[in-house]
Design a protein around this motif. Structure first.
Motif, mmCIF file in Angstrom:
data_model
loop_
_atom_site.group_PDB
_atom_site.id
_atom_site.type_symbol
_atom_site.label_atom_id
_atom_site.label_comp_id
_atom_site.label_asym_id
_atom_site.label_seq_id
_atom_site.Cartn_x
_atom_site.Cartn_y
_atom_site.Cartn_z
ATOM 1 N N PHE A 134 -5.266 5.175 4.427
ATOM 2 C CA PHE A 134 -5.180 4.129 3.407
ATOM 3 C C PHE A 134 -6.503 3.920 2.648
ATOM 4 O O PHE A 134 -6.494 3.438 1.521
ATOM 5 C CB PHE A 134 -4.822 2.784 4.056
ATOM 6 N N ARG B 240 -7.031 4.939 -0.921
ATOM 7 C CA ARG B 240 -5.819 4.824 -1.723
ATOM 8 C C ARG B 240 -5.979 3.763 -2.813
ATOM 9 O O ARG B 240 -6.463 2.654 -2.548
ATOM 10 C CB ARG B 240 -4.674 4.432 -0.787
ATOM 11 N N ASP B 241 -5.561 4.101 -4.017
ATOM 12 C CA ASP B 241 -5.598 3.145 -5.130
ATOM 13 C C ASP B 241 -4.199 2.568 -5.271
ATOM 14 O O ASP B 241 -3.260 3.280 -5.616
ATOM 15 C CB ASP B 241 -6.020 3.867 -6.410
ATOM 16 N N MET C 231 -12.361 -1.454 -3.665
ATOM 17 C CA MET C 231 -12.774 -1.310 -2.266
ATOM 18 C C MET C 231 -14.284 -1.339 -2.094
ATOM 19 O O MET C 231 -14.790 -1.665 -1.028
ATOM 20 C CB MET C 231 -12.161 -0.042 -1.665
ATOM 21 N N LEU D 28 0.823 -1.214 0.000
ATOM 22 C CA LEU D 28 0.000 0.000 0.000
ATOM 23 C C LEU D 28 0.855 1.261 0.000
ATOM 24 O O LEU D 28 0.347 2.369 -0.095
ATOM 25 C CB LEU D 28 -0.887 0.021 1.248
ATOM 26 N N ASN E 224 -11.247 2.474 -6.081
ATOM 27 C CA ASN E 224 -9.821 2.325 -5.729
ATOM 28 C C ASN E 224 -9.551 0.886 -5.290
ATOM 29 O O ASN E 224 -10.380 0.240 -4.667
ATOM 30 C CB ASN E 224 -9.417 3.328 -4.641
ATOM 31 N N ARG E 225 -8.366 0.401 -5.647
ATOM 32 C CA ARG E 225 -8.065 -1.028 -5.498
ATOM 33 C C ARG E 225 -6.953 -1.304 -4.482
ATOM 34 O O ARG E 225 -5.966 -0.563 -4.434
ATOM 35 C CB ARG E 225 -7.636 -1.600 -6.854
ATOM 36 N N TRP E 226 -7.126 -2.386 -3.724
ATOM 37 C CA TRP E 226 -6.080 -2.900 -2.842
ATOM 38 C C TRP E 226 -5.707 -4.303 -3.321
ATOM 39 O O TRP E 226 -6.587 -5.097 -3.683
ATOM 40 C CB TRP E 226 -6.585 -3.013 -1.395
ATOM 41 N N GLY F 106 -5.585 -6.196 -7.652
ATOM 42 C CA GLY F 106 -6.351 -5.025 -7.208
ATOM 43 C C GLY F 106 -7.820 -5.355 -7.014
ATOM 44 O O GLY F 106 -8.541 -5.541 -7.995
ATOM 45 N N PRO G 210 0.536 -7.451 0.556
ATOM 46 C CA PRO G 210 -0.732 -6.732 0.370
ATOM 47 C C PRO G 210 -1.633 -7.038 1.575
ATOM 48 O O PRO G 210 -1.116 -7.320 2.666
ATOM 49 C CB PRO G 210 -1.259 -7.379 -0.907
ATOM 50 N N GLN G 211 -2.953 -7.021 1.410
ATOM 51 C CA GLN G 211 -3.854 -7.452 2.489
ATOM 52 C C GLN G 211 -3.809 -8.978 2.525
ATOM 53 O O GLN G 211 -4.206 -9.647 1.581
ATOM 54 C CB GLN G 211 -5.280 -6.945 2.248
#
Ligand SMILES: NC(=O)c1ccc[n+]([C@@H]2O[C@H](COP(=O)([O-])OP(=O)(O)OC[C@H]3O[C@@H](n4cnc5c(N)ncnc54)[C@H](OP(=O)(O)O)[C@@H]3O)[C@@H](O)[C@H]2O)c1
Length: 294
Positions: A260, A263-264, A227, A112, A190-192, A224, A158-159
């Motif tokens: 966070f 955040r993308d 969210m 991130l 936006n992507r995590w 990604g 990542p997560q």
């Protein structure tokens, strides 16, 4: 290999223990209290007592082993910058103890932290600004020691999830439960990035066994996840509605997570997969967030 593992009592460390043992490695696990020492011993892991705030204790553990995996971190986000500084001093002490040894050392970092808005790759250096800058500075220490005779590497996470834990989404679940709404910022596009914990553990082992000095590896299974999809899955899990909030509303809603939440940060692991022969196979983040079937 005899491996010094910090964070051995944690979510990821526990999975790394199983992965290393299954591959025939021995683990010396860091514990900072009696309860965790007992837990590690029960799991068949030798115990090294120490604390991140006492760097010499970690240096001794690293020096006593053939390789080091650093997964410990103080997750008190109200003291985020201070805790990163504590972590950096501990990393410096371990690396100084390994200088010239050729032994592997793996720093855990995060995805991130990359510059927002475009897919980050392993070629991207530590972020120089934003919430990632402080922790990115620790990556620079590792890169320095990679030039000083340590097979020092960076694994960016990542997560990381299973059915019970979901990286920072775990905190978003707490917020949604408390507020009665599962929020996303703006349109939630936006992507995590995400990865299953079993895939992450396997990546640490592969890096330890055959990773290159100075390499950055991305433990990313999904590059990604929007969210909005995450917030809706959290809503289904808790039985609360998902809803959009504005960036201005995010700090009051999310607390520390606001830095966070919008955040993308899409992140590739293509080079990691090629270089280590790593193929993520675990379930996706949304799948792991779905309610447990009755
Ligand atoms: N989980 C994710 O999705 C994710 C994503 C990105 C990055 N990361 C990073 O991955 C690493 C492992 O995360 P995790 O999810 O496994 O975290 P975790 O479950 O919270 O585990 C943290 C570990 O650090 C240890 N620790 C905390 N304070 C310490 C101290 N003062 N001295 C020594 N050890 C201490 C804990 O020991 P105690 O049991 O004694 O507290 C525990 O073993 C961390 O660097 C984390 O920031 C995780």
């Amino acid at each position: 290999m005899r491996v010094f593992l910090t964070g051995a009592s944690g979510f990821i460390g526990s999975a790394v223990i199983e992965e290393l043992k299954a591959a025939g490695h021995e683990v010396l696990g860091l514990a900072r209290n009696d309860a965790n020492a007992a837990k590690l011993e029960a799991a068949g892991v030798a115990v090294h007592r120490g604390d991140l705030s006492e760097p010499k204790t970690l240096a001794a553990g690293a020096a006593a082993c053939d390789g080091t995996v650093h997964c410990a971190f103080i997750h008190d986000f109200s003291q985020y910058v201070e805790n990163i500084a504590i972590d950096r001093r501990a990393v410096e002490a371990m690396l100084a103890a390994l200088e010239g040894s050729g032994k592997p050392f793996i720093l855990t970092s995060g995805t991130l932290m990359a510059d927002p808005g475009r897919e980050a790759t392993e070629e991207d250096g530590a972020s120089a600004d934003g919430p990632g800058a402080a922790r990115g500075a620790t990556e620079l220490v590792v890169e320095d020691y990679a030039r000083r005779g340590v097979r020092a590497m960076i694994v960016r996470l990542p997560q990381v999830h299973d059915r019970e834990k979901h990286g920072l989404v775990t905190y978003a679940i707490e917020v949604a439960r408390e507020k009665g709404v599962s929020a996303y910022v703006g349109d939630g596009a936006n992507r995590w990035a995400a990865a299953h914990v079993s895939d992450v553990a396997r990546l640490y082992r592969l890096a330890l066994e055959k990773g290159q000095a100075g390499a950055r590896y991305h433990a990313v299974g999904e590059s990604g996840v929007p969210m909005r999809d995450v917030a809706e899955a959290v809503g289904r899990r808790l039985g609360v509605p998902a809803a959009s909030i504005t960036p201005e509303e995010a700090p009051a809603h999310f607390g520390f997570l606001a830095m966070f939440a919008g955040r993308d940060a899409p992140t590739s692991s293509r080079l990691t997969q090629e270089r280590l022969g790593w193929t993520p196979t675990g379930p996706g983040l949304v799948e792991d967030l779905e309610p447990v079937a009755a």
